[in-house]
Design an enzyme around this catalytic site. Structure first.
Site, mmCIF file in Angstrom:
data_model
loop_
_atom_site.group_PDB
_atom_site.id
_atom_site.type_symbol
_atom_site.label_atom_id
_atom_site.label_comp_id
_atom_site.label_asym_id
_atom_site.label_seq_id
_atom_site.Cartn_x
_atom_site.Cartn_y
_atom_site.Cartn_z
ATOM 1 N N GLY A 1 0.826 -1.195 0.000
ATOM 2 C CA GLY A 1 0.000 0.000 0.000
ATOM 3 C C GLY A 1 0.857 1.240 0.000
ATOM 4 O O GLY A 1 2.042 1.161 0.311
ATOM 5 N N PRO B 1 2.581 4.794 1.067
ATOM 6 C CA PRO B 1 3.164 5.173 2.348
ATOM 7 C C PRO B 1 2.122 5.784 3.276
ATOM 8 O O PRO B 1 1.222 6.492 2.820
ATOM 9 C CB PRO B 1 4.196 6.251 1.966
ATOM 10 N N THR C 1 -0.220 4.292 5.006
ATOM 11 C CA THR C 1 -1.538 3.667 5.120
ATOM 12 C C THR C 1 -1.608 2.712 6.302
ATOM 13 O O THR C 1 -2.603 2.025 6.473
ATOM 14 C CB THR C 1 -1.915 2.908 3.837
ATOM 15 N N GLY C 2 -0.563 2.646 7.083
ATOM 16 C CA GLY C 2 -0.631 1.863 8.309
ATOM 17 C C GLY C 2 -0.088 0.452 8.207
ATOM 18 O O GLY C 2 -0.487 -0.420 8.984
ATOM 19 N N LYS C 3 0.843 0.209 7.297
ATOM 20 C CA LYS C 3 1.388 -1.148 7.157
ATOM 21 C C LYS C 3 2.165 -1.557 8.401
ATOM 22 O O LYS C 3 1.944 -2.637 8.969
ATOM 23 C CB LYS C 3 2.299 -1.225 5.914
ATOM 24 N N THR C 4 3.058 -0.673 8.826
ATOM 25 C CA THR C 4 3.855 -0.969 10.011
ATOM 26 C C THR C 4 2.960 -1.097 11.233
ATOM 27 O O THR C 4 3.088 -2.029 12.030
ATOM 28 C CB THR C 4 4.896 0.139 10.222
ATOM 29 N N GLU D 1 -9.014 33.434 -10.646
ATOM 30 C CA GLU D 1 -9.643 32.463 -9.732
ATOM 31 C C GLU D 1 -11.161 32.462 -9.913
ATOM 32 O O GLU D 1 -11.796 31.399 -9.875
ATOM 33 C CB GLU D 1 -9.281 32.768 -8.275
HETATM 34 P P1 ADP Z 1 3.289 2.703 6.574
HETATM 35 O O1 ADP Z 1 4.114 1.709 7.280
HETATM 36 O O2 ADP Z 1 2.186 2.105 5.744
HETATM 37 O O3 ADP Z 1 4.057 3.714 5.767
HETATM 38 P P2 ADP Z 1 2.647 3.460 9.223
HETATM 39 O O4 ADP Z 1 2.120 2.184 9.728
HETATM 40 O O5 ADP Z 1 4.038 3.809 9.611
HETATM 41 O O6 ADP Z 1 2.513 3.570 7.654
HETATM 42 O O7 ADP Z 1 1.651 4.609 9.641
HETATM 43 C C1 ADP Z 1 2.075 5.852 10.086
HETATM 44 C C2 ADP Z 1 1.140 6.383 11.132
HETATM 45 O O8 ADP Z 1 -0.101 6.719 10.556
HETATM 46 C C3 ADP Z 1 0.825 5.370 12.191
HETATM 47 O O9 ADP Z 1 1.749 5.422 13.221
HETATM 48 C C4 ADP Z 1 -0.553 5.751 12.645
HETATM 49 O O10 ADP Z 1 -0.487 6.668 13.677
HETATM 50 C C5 ADP Z 1 -1.156 6.418 11.442
HETATM 51 N N1 ADP Z 1 -2.091 5.508 10.776
HETATM 52 C C6 ADP Z 1 -1.959 5.014 9.533
HETATM 53 N N2 ADP Z 1 -3.018 4.221 9.217
HETATM 54 C C7 ADP Z 1 -3.807 4.206 10.307
HETATM 55 C C8 ADP Z 1 -5.045 3.553 10.614
HETATM 56 N N3 ADP Z 1 -5.662 2.771 9.744
HETATM 57 N N4 ADP Z 1 -5.567 3.767 11.832
HETATM 58 C C9 ADP Z 1 -4.954 4.555 12.715
HETATM 59 N N5 ADP Z 1 -3.800 5.177 12.495
HETATM 60 C C10 ADP Z 1 -3.214 5.028 11.305
HETATM 61 ZN ZN ZN Z 2 -5.425 28.810 -12.334
HETATM 62 MG MG MG Z 3 6.165 1.672 7.406
#
Ligand code: ADP
Ligand code: ZN
Ligand code: MG
Length: 613
Positions: A214, A216, A218-221, A436
């Site tokens: 997904g 960056p 989106t909460g993978k980690t 605008e």
């Molecule tokens: P990725 O690894 O996909 O780049 P992260 O897991 O590091 O993204 O997410 C970064 C931060 O964004 C997380 O620490 C969290 O606080 C927030 N976040 C992202 N997705 C969610 C979610 N679905 N629910 C709650 N917090 C989220």
């Molecule tokens: Zn314009």
């Molecule tokens: Mg990550």
């Protein structure tokens, strides 16, 4: 997150070691001092010569600058023991000494030049000590560079995969908002990790690897951690990019070590973040044909194959570049399950905002829905950042609650950039107002376009003014009509200038770029052109997540290329005509809106509706 468990020597330990070494040193020194101290006290040189001249000396032994020797007669009170003496020679050579000794028949012995015991210790030991210190120091440095993890000089190949015991992960699926499908998919695996026996009893095998993909943020980690927290199992994580900065040969042994640890702790979860940095297609020469990376990847593959079916170790990996991964990683038995984490939809955005405002006092509890509707395209990380910006703003203004206005402010700042403190001339400002207003009128009068949310002539980021539209719901599919209107809206600014001033300015460069991009896609990509027909002619392809161009080979004729160019221009011309007519018809509205903009600088949706209807 609690501090990762490490067995790296801490400062105390180092201090103890240093103390021990110093103590050893002192003992050696004291011993040598002891032996030197118990030698007879030296005789003066002149006294010695007198004794020799008097025939009282029996023999001497010369070593360096000292002479030791025996008197002919025993010392009083020591029985037959001959009395000994010691003399320090003066630094200037005495040519008369040897003849004098010979004359008196003194037995002369010479010993080879030798260092004193202390000197011997210093010369013999100090270089080694320095070398040792250097080794200890550099291995400490090495560990620091690799983020710590293992002890001692030889411990540097131990995995730095941090081990989080189950109690250190306090987040579960509740802390991840939205992503319901992904959670559903993982519940089964979590259950397996919790009670492996239940599944093994009936011969079920656990899925080995799961790839989270997904964009960056989106909460993978976060999701990987939440999975470990939910299952309550040990969690070992390493980031692919960390492998890269390691020394040659270390990456592979780290992988081996991490898998070994995880096996011992099974059921457990291994998480390899940013796996694309090691898992790129092999042999492409990307990253300099990095052997180290290939070895690391091969080790990961070998380890994944080496699991017994009953070993309950789940391997999670995350990437935002699934397209560059080596196919070997995606083979059945490795990362054969895939989970796509998309950018959050409206409802998910609202839930994410709820999660991140748990500790933020809100002036209006219901405002989150509205904010969610105005943050299309933001990732979870963006939303978290938004909440923080809003809270910062409220705190800066000494308020105890965060209001909708704070979120508005934060959103504009994040999305559009900060306001620029720029003083524009009256004439310039007027032109921008008409530009605008041209965008806004076109957007407002078009049938299919997104809601008009805000018009402003305050310069922000790179733009001199903004006209902001936002759909009510996330759009996934665009009709030909919608796209043509979109082009028209982009052209509206420039055409309004043309209408009022009879000429155009450079202010429309970005508008034209966007309009052309859409037109080109319509013609060459989405088959929305009569002449070319429903055929896709690959242009330079954008990466699905990153919006970055991926070079692609052109496999159509020069003629087609010319035709595409011609049709793109024709399409834009067609939209231009429609917009021109529309502005002509709404000229009074255009004037009214521009005047209002000059007066108020920013108009919100409600102001615009009041003004135009
Ligand atoms: P990725 O690894 O996909 O780049 P992260 O897991 O590091 O993204 O997410 C970064 C931060 O964004 C997380 O620490 C969290 O606080 C927030 N976040 C992202 N997705 C969610 C979610 N679905 N629910 C709650 N917090 C989220
Ligand atoms: Zn314009
Ligand atoms: Mg990550």
């Amino acid at each position: 997150m609690a501090a990762p468990e490490t067995n790296k020597p801490n400062n105390d330990e180092l201090y103890k070691r240093a103390t021990r070494l110093t103590l050893l040193f002192l003992i050696i020194y004291a011993t040598t001092q002891y032996f030197t101290a118990f030698q007879p006290s030296p005789l003066s040189y002149s006294a010695f010569k007198e004794q020799v001249a008097a025939g009282a000396v029996k023999k001497v032994s010369i070593k360096n600058e000292t002479i030791t020797g025996e008197f002919a007669s025993p010392a009083s009170g020591t029985g037959n023991q001959p009395a000994t003496f010691k003399v320090i020679l003066p630094p200037i050579d005495d040519p008369g000494l040897i003849p004098l000794l010979e004359e008196q028949g003194v037995e002369i012995a010479a010993e080879p030049t030798e260092m004193s015991v202390v000197m011997r210790v210093i010369v013999g030991v100090v270089p080694w000590l320095l070398l040792l210190a250097f080794f200890v120091y550099s291995s400490q440095l090495m560990q620091k560079r690799m983020g710590g993890g293992s002890g001692g000089i030889l411990g540097f190949s131990r995995s730095k995969a941090r081990r989080h015991e189950q109690e250190t992960i306090h987040i579960g699926f509740d802390d991840v908002a939205g992503l319901d499908q992904a959670k559903q998919d993982l519940r089964e695996i979590v259950d397996f990790l919790k009670t492996p026996e239940k599944y093994l009893r009936i011969g079920a095998k656990m899925p080995r690897g799961l790839l989270l993909m997904g964009p960056p943020g989106t909460g993978k980690t976060l999701f990987a951690k939440a999975t470990a927290g939910e299952a309550g199992v040990p969690f070992f994580s390493i980031s692919g990019s960390e492998f890269i900065e390691m020394f040659v040969g270390v990456g592979a042994s780290r992988v081996r070590d991490m898998f070994e640890q995880a096996r011992k702790a099974a059921p457990s979860i291994i998480f390899i973040d940013e796996i694309d940095s090691v898992g790129r297609v092999r042999g492409t020469g990307l990253g300099g044909g990095n052997d180290e990376r290939e070895q690391t990847l091969n080790q990961i593959l070998a380890e994944m194959d080496g699991f017994e079916p009953e070993e309950a170790v789940l391997i999670l990996a995350a990437t935002n570049r699934p397209d560059v991964l080596d196919p070997a990683l995606l083979r059945p038995g490795r990362f054969d399950r895939k989970l796509v984490l998309e950018l959050p939809e409206m409802a998910a955005r609202e839930k994410i905002l709820q999660v991140h405002t748990r500790k933020v006092p809100l002036a209006d509890k219901d405002c989150l829905r509205d904010i969610a509707s105005r943050t299309v395209g933001m990732s979870g990380a963006d939303l978290e950042n938004l909440v923080n910006e809003a809270a910062l703003k409220a705190a800066r203004d000494d308020r105890t609650e965060v209001s909708v206005q704070d979120f508005e402010y934060a959103r504009d700042r994040v999305v559009l950039g900060s306001e620029r403190e720029e003083v524009l001339g009256e004439e310039e400002k007027k032109r921008i107002a008409f530009h605008e207003a041209g965008h806004a009128i076109t957007a407002y009068r078009m049938k299919h376009s997104d809601r008009l949310r805000k018009v402003s002539i305050i310069p922000r980021g790179r733009a001199l003014g903004i006209t902001e539209q936002m759909p009510e719901e996330d759009r996934h599919n665009f009709t030909q009509e919608y796209l043509e209107e979109k082009i028209s809206i982009f052209l509206g600014g420039r055409l309004a200038e043309q209408l009022i001033y009879g000429d155009v300015s450079t202010g429309a460069a970005d508008d034209l770029k966007q309009a052309t991009l859409i037109a080109r896609k319509m013609v060459a990509h989405w088959g929305m052109n009569e002449e070319l027909g429903p055929v896709s002619f690959p242009q330079s392809e954008e990466h699905p997540f990153l919006g970055r161009d991926i070079a692609e080979q052109r496999n159509f004729s020069e003629d087609t290329l010319k035709m595409i160019d011609r049709e793109v221009v024709a399409l834009i011309r067609k939209c231009e005509q429609a917009t021109e007519a529309l502005l002509e018809k709404n000229r009074t509205d255009l004037n009214r809106l521009a005047t209002a903009l000059l007066e108020h600088e920013t108009l919100e949706e409600s102001d615009i509706i009041k003004l135009l209807d």
